[in-house]
Design a protein around this motif. Structure first.
Motif, PDB file in Angstrom:
ATOM      1  N   ARG C 153       0.813  -1.223   0.000  1.00 34.99           N
ATOM      2  CA  ARG C 153       0.000   0.000   0.000  1.00 34.99           C
ATOM      3  C   ARG C 153       0.843   1.268   0.000  1.00 34.99           C
ATOM      4  N   ARG C 154       1.874   1.277   0.806  1.00 35.29           N
ATOM      5  CA  ARG C 154       2.616   2.534   0.994  1.00 35.29           C
ATOM      6  C   ARG C 154       4.106   2.246   1.018  1.00 35.29           C
ATOM      7  N   VAL C 156       7.835   4.462   1.651  1.00 33.13           N
ATOM      8  CA  VAL C 156       8.522   5.712   2.002  1.00 33.13           C
ATOM      9  C   VAL C 156      10.008   5.468   1.800  1.00 33.13           C
ATOM     10  N   ARG C 235       3.175   7.469  -7.082  1.00 26.78           N
ATOM     11  CA  ARG C 235       2.123   6.457  -7.208  1.00 26.78           C
ATOM     12  C   ARG C 235       2.650   5.358  -8.123  1.00 26.78           C
ATOM     13  N   GLY C 239      -0.659   0.236  -7.443  1.00 18.77           N
ATOM     14  CA  GLY C 239      -1.565   0.896  -6.504  1.00 18.77           C
ATOM     15  C   GLY C 239      -0.881   1.451  -5.263  1.00 18.77           C
ATOM     16  N   ARG C 241       1.105   3.879  -2.967  1.00 26.95           N
ATOM     17  CA  ARG C 241       1.369   5.320  -2.928  1.00 26.95           C
ATOM     18  C   ARG C 241       2.505   5.587  -1.952  1.00 26.95           C
ATOM     19  N   GLY C 242       3.118   6.719  -2.127  1.00 23.25           N
ATOM     20  CA  GLY C 242       4.195   6.945  -1.178  1.00 23.25           C
ATOM     21  C   GLY C 242       4.945   8.234  -1.374  1.00 23.25           C
ATOM     22  N   ILE C 243       6.074   8.245  -0.725  1.00 20.26           N
ATOM     23  CA  ILE C 243       6.920   9.432  -0.681  1.00 20.26           C
ATOM     24  C   ILE C 243       8.346   9.034  -0.999  1.00 20.26           C
ATOM     25  N   ARG C 260      10.968   2.138   3.707  1.00 21.81           N
ATOM     26  CA  ARG C 260       9.943   1.415   4.455  1.00 21.81           C
ATOM     27  C   ARG C 260       8.840   1.029   3.481  1.00 21.81           C
ATOM     28  N   TYR C 262       5.017  -0.816   3.326  1.00 17.93           N
ATOM     29  CA  TYR C 262       3.890  -1.291   4.127  1.00 17.93           C
ATOM     30  C   TYR C 262       2.899  -2.045   3.255  1.00 17.93           C
ATOM     31  N   GLY C 263       2.676  -3.306   3.558  1.00 16.98           N
ATOM     32  CA  GLY C 263       1.692  -4.097   2.840  1.00 16.98           C
ATOM     33  C   GLY C 263       0.486  -4.388   3.717  1.00 16.98           C
ATOM     34  N   ALA C 267       5.137  -5.453   6.890  1.00 11.81           N
ATOM     35  CA  ALA C 267       5.849  -4.248   6.489  1.00 11.81           C
ATOM     36  C   ALA C 267       7.324  -4.469   6.757  1.00 11.81           C
TER      37      ALA C 267
ATOM     38  N   PHE D 220      -7.427   3.187   1.823  1.00  9.95           N
ATOM     39  CA  PHE D 220      -6.912   1.876   1.406  1.00  9.95           C
ATOM     40  C   PHE D 220      -7.870   0.737   1.768  1.00  9.95           C
ATOM     41  N   VAL D 251       1.118  -1.058   8.753  1.00  6.08           N
ATOM     42  CA  VAL D 251       1.222  -2.277   9.564  1.00  6.08           C
ATOM     43  C   VAL D 251       2.524  -2.308  10.379  1.00  6.08           C
TER      44      VAL D 251
END
Lengths: 377, 377, 377, 377
Positions: C153-154, C156, C235, C239, C241-243, C260, C262-263, C267, D220, D251
């Motif tokens: 999902r994310r 960083v 993005r 799917g 998203r992040g920084i 980092r 994150y699923g 993570a 999400f 997570v």
């Protein structure tokens, strides 16, 4: 409360800790051996003046005469070490349950007397070895005593501090003054003040006892009369061997109590300064970081936690857990239920005897040419 | 190179380390006591077959006859402990400078003989106590020996490993097999293999020597013949007291060598697993994090660094520093300049004698009922 | 080797990395655009003078004529960015495999040309995005691409450095001078130099691609012509998203690349400055600390590790892994086996195209008022 | 107190925090919108039943009629977001000072109304942005606002949590239910609940304001109506640029609020989960580790500390500092002294307006194709 007047450190800690969960309220006190100072301290604490006493014996006498529900339910003793024993004996004689700071007494003989007194009065006695109040210490005990790490082989417990690296006691600092004074602190400074926490933490987590030891105590600061540093080889009843050391001259260290326990199947590591983390090693899976208030710790830790994970709980919360667990026993006693003190998760008078036996052996060993000195039963 | 054939660990490390900076090249070897295996290992290393020898004595004989510039300039001894001494003596007798793994010999007597031999041959002798090759260890030594921390009071040096927590030596693991075998490893396993690094690191950083000690060695794994764990109280010549412990049964620990040194004005902490960081405490300013390759470390550290800050240098780089510093001395010798070995920053034969004296005292203390055992001079 | 003469940083790194495992040897070089300096650098490296060239084109021409086995097998390009493209094209045209530093070219168009050239020549092309050579990065990729963390999902990803916090480029520091010079570095300094590592690390670990982004680039140091700091919202195709951010003015930061991910089920977190540790979080068990060379990591990590656990491997070892994996492909090619480059674990020319597409989009976005800019395919 | 009945989280926190220092006592409450539940909660808290109210308006009415000294001195509002505004307005209208949880209101318009009301009533208003109560946050502010780090260039503020990674709100978990409900939480979940702490922390430490931003908010978890994750590029009035992100689907993250601030001469880093440590970087000296209660921090931090160094203070203590600082202002008001609220170190109504302006801009930006959205004044 006895002790803990203006300028004291641990008295304020006891007050915040005791009141944190709304179950205990300060109702009276003899806050200083100087009656005037006791009165002033009572004012600071917003107590009615007739519940502020100049002498602890008077307080016990007067309070005992107050009607139930109004009189104090127990005494907290937060004085320097030399006063723990006489006050505790007097409180028990007056029929009051006792919470007492550590080390419990000045000598092992006193400790054993006190244990006998507690047994004979059937009153509750709680010793504030506060660090065992930490949730992750309880998780550590659960893992070790529950056999999750396998047979324990090695323990390393340390308590470095740096605040006595210079002769602070001559500067008017009260905490330093009494702790380095043999008449008020007893036969040891560093070992008594903080080494005793190491002993208690070790025995609490392992569920075993230190059986013999070999100690090297040192006075590094010139002019000081008691040890400010010490290293001890230890051997436990269950076959564990290890190291216990404490120092008050370890420059840069704040309050670095920590413990590592190595078993056959796993190991763990806990640091008081990051108390919400317990590192757990395993032979068959990666190292784990167990954290306060996560679903991955046992009920003992959970029962001693107030906040969600990641909301750090610290020294005061751990201290409050000691009071909180004591309050559970006390409530049951006050409500007329039968209470076996060892069923409750707080340090009791026997832990105090263990502590004094350890200190007795440490002091003897430091003076001896023999390698191993037994810790008396 | 003698030793370091197929399946060996430390031989490959020596080869990478020696060659890292382009100053040393592997030209020949007797890689195994089994001549066939030596030949196969030589092939792996792309050496011409006439420079791969079945026996080290033959290698010394043959190489000594090759013309200067073609023959090997020095020998690296990377065998199990029991072979260090005879090979080193033979190499020196054949006129070759020596790099030797630690512990230097099987006994203190051998170590002293070797020291005499080195002195009499005037050849160079480098002992690969590799951890002192770390830049931040050199920074630590600079701070301590340079007096920045004031008079040193306490040292705590630890070397926990967990790889021998079970009886690995019966599984065919070669590293475990020889290290736990008294005939190949000597009178101690854990203390000899890793405790000796603690001793060397302590004396390197403090610039002092361990004068007396009190040791508790243990064999935790059933059936094992040598110690796999040990705790030692130590007292140094300069008045420092402390603790040295090492373990190979500390489950979850990888290669956790670390040291803390507490002085009157400051203190420091170094961990081998994060070797580029040195924590430095002060009495008069906040704790510092000194890092490899920053402008805030001394020239000793800088001289042993290859990369900009934040580009982690590790075990191999530290090991290479030992070789690199040895190569400087060697180059000077080869180019005909007079060299005083103690002017160079690598462990020498005297460090090897110190190590064996320490191990001798540790083994004696472990068997003794006396509290303190002197480390022989 | 082309580039990497005296005073260069990355040339020495390439040399140590390439030679670490004894599979690659430096045989010739054009080390500087100044022929005299190239000659001097060749001497430093103990190369025969006839293999040290003043011009790279001459080197390619001469080396191509040498007999197989004697001539160089591949070229390493370690010059400033502006020379990567012409040298790589020339090397490929001359029939040499290529190892090239990053970013691969000055423009996306060049990158695409180069990709076409690699395809048409069927030669190998390795781009030294060295950080993906770390074992724990490979473990991270295994966990993520293998679905262990669930749908991601994310992300960083950060790369803070502080070395360009002042106008270092005017002080004669060569590294700073070319990186801040648009003619030599291209359209971006910070993003090109280190942001590109963030992009590569993200796509390597996630197995996905950055599809659109929104960038804010800044020049903080007065007088500087290119960005020294930048933040990017990203993005990904899958799917996520992040920084992504990078900075060269982040005072106190050394080389702080970290990521980092994150699923849905787990993570992870990796820091380049402690490269042997991978923190892995799970929804159903405690956080794990996975470590290089333990039995708890996959074969991809294990294949890129040289030492036992706890013996830190660092920047040079990770860099050497890139060369080592390239050497495996090269050996197969040289021995006449058919090789599909994507079967090997090193960054290839397509990764270089991705990097330039990312930088192209970042530079465009920084100038745009539109929120989202597509990364060109 | 309004809100904070059985099953609530933050109500208990407020009670412990408010009472920690013995200056504030809970005297009455309307603990639930369900009168019966309010009564039961009041019993739990040992309040006399006539001070436990079913409705907050009734409480304000009745309490206002009680004699001074007996009636409550201020109201704590600890309800879900949607009730903050009406209760605060009613409390102010009834003449009571207010302590209110964050975010202050549901909309920016409400926030501005509330600010006007506070000004017109001249009553005190404290917003419990509790994290700014940490001593090391105060030290950070001192260093930044005092110019010690030089002109600030970059800020990175993060607040990762993982507790909403699944659709917890449908499981009966009350905290999750209201926070993901637009009617009770407002236009945003993640940004409102925790992103607002990032905004407040950033503006508190830098002393500047976020002027424009570019936000990417995401939902999400399927079926959820409000954002559970968001990334924001930010630009401050003083020229600082940076990143602010928060997530509730990260997570493995517990409550990972942290901030890094980079200036021209220094930088700092603070992590809420290790709140007693502040890392400070400098261009001209090694990185420092500043710690709560050491002599190396300023008076602002010292004034918000209860214990000696190394005795960890955590979430509750920081929260208590907000109440404690508010109590100082309140005491002065009650004792008739003139008080300028901005002289006290607690978040006030204007901080609440800032927070709502930030959230307003974030929500607008998330829906916009424009890159930059201004934060309204």
């Amino acid at each position: 409360m006895v002790g803990g007047g203006r300028g004291a450190f641990i008295g304020a800690v006891h007050r915040i800790a005791a009141q944190m969960d709304g179950k205990i309220e300060l109702v009276c006190g003899a806050f200083s051996s100087t009656p005037h100072k006791s009165k002033e301290s009572g004012k600071d604490l917003l107590l009615p003046s007739d519940r502020v006493y100049g002498r602890y014996r008077k307080m016990f006498r007067k309070e005992a005469k107050l009607p139930e529900g109004e009189r104090m339910d127990f005494v907290s003793i937060v004085t320097p070490n030399n006063m723990h024993y006489p006050i505790a004996m007097a409180a028990l004689d007056a029929g009051f349950h006792v919470v007492c700071d550590k080390p419990m007494t000045m000598t092992l003989a006193e400790a054993k007397n006190l244990e006998r007194k507690v047994k004979s009065t059937k009153l509750l006695f709680c010793l504030t070895h506060n660090y065992t109040g930490n949730p992750m210490v309880k998780e550590a005990r659960r893992l070790v005593v529950g056999g999750k790490l396998g047979k324990v082989r090695r323990v390393v417990v340390e308590y470095p501090q740096g605040w006595l690296a210079t002769r602070l006691e001559t500067s008017g600092q009260k905490q330093a003054a009494w702790r380095t004074n043999p008449k008020r602190a007893g036969a040891t400074c560093c070992m008594g003040d903080i080494g005793s926490h190491c002993e208690n933490l070790t025995e609490y987590i392992t569920g075993s006892e230190i059986r013999e030891l070999c100690a090297d105590l040192t006075i590094f600061v010139k002019g000081r009369l008691l040890d400010d540093d010490g290293s001890v080889l230890i051997r436990l009843k269950n076959g564990t061997r290890g190291i216990l050391w404490a120092s008050q001259i370890a420059v840069g260290e704040e309050n670095g109590l920590n413990i590592r326990v190595y078993g056959e199947k796993g190991a763990l590591e806990w640091h008081q300064q990051e108390p919400n983390t317990l590192i757990v090693h395993w032979t068959n899976k990666p190292t784990e970081v167990r954290r306060t208030s996560t679903p991955f710790v046992g009920k003992e830790a959970a029962a001693n936690t107030r906040l969600p994970a990641g909301h750090p709980e610290g020294y005061l919360e751990a201290f409050a857990n000691i009071y909180n667990n004591f309050a559970q026993a006390l409530t049951n006693v006050l409500e007329g239920r039968k209470v076996r003190e060892t069923d409750y998760d707080y340090p009791n008078v026997h832990d105090g005897v263990r502590g004094m036996a350890f200190l007795d052996a440490v002091v003897n060993s430091a003076r001896s040419k023999e390698k191993w000195v037994k810790v008396p039963n």
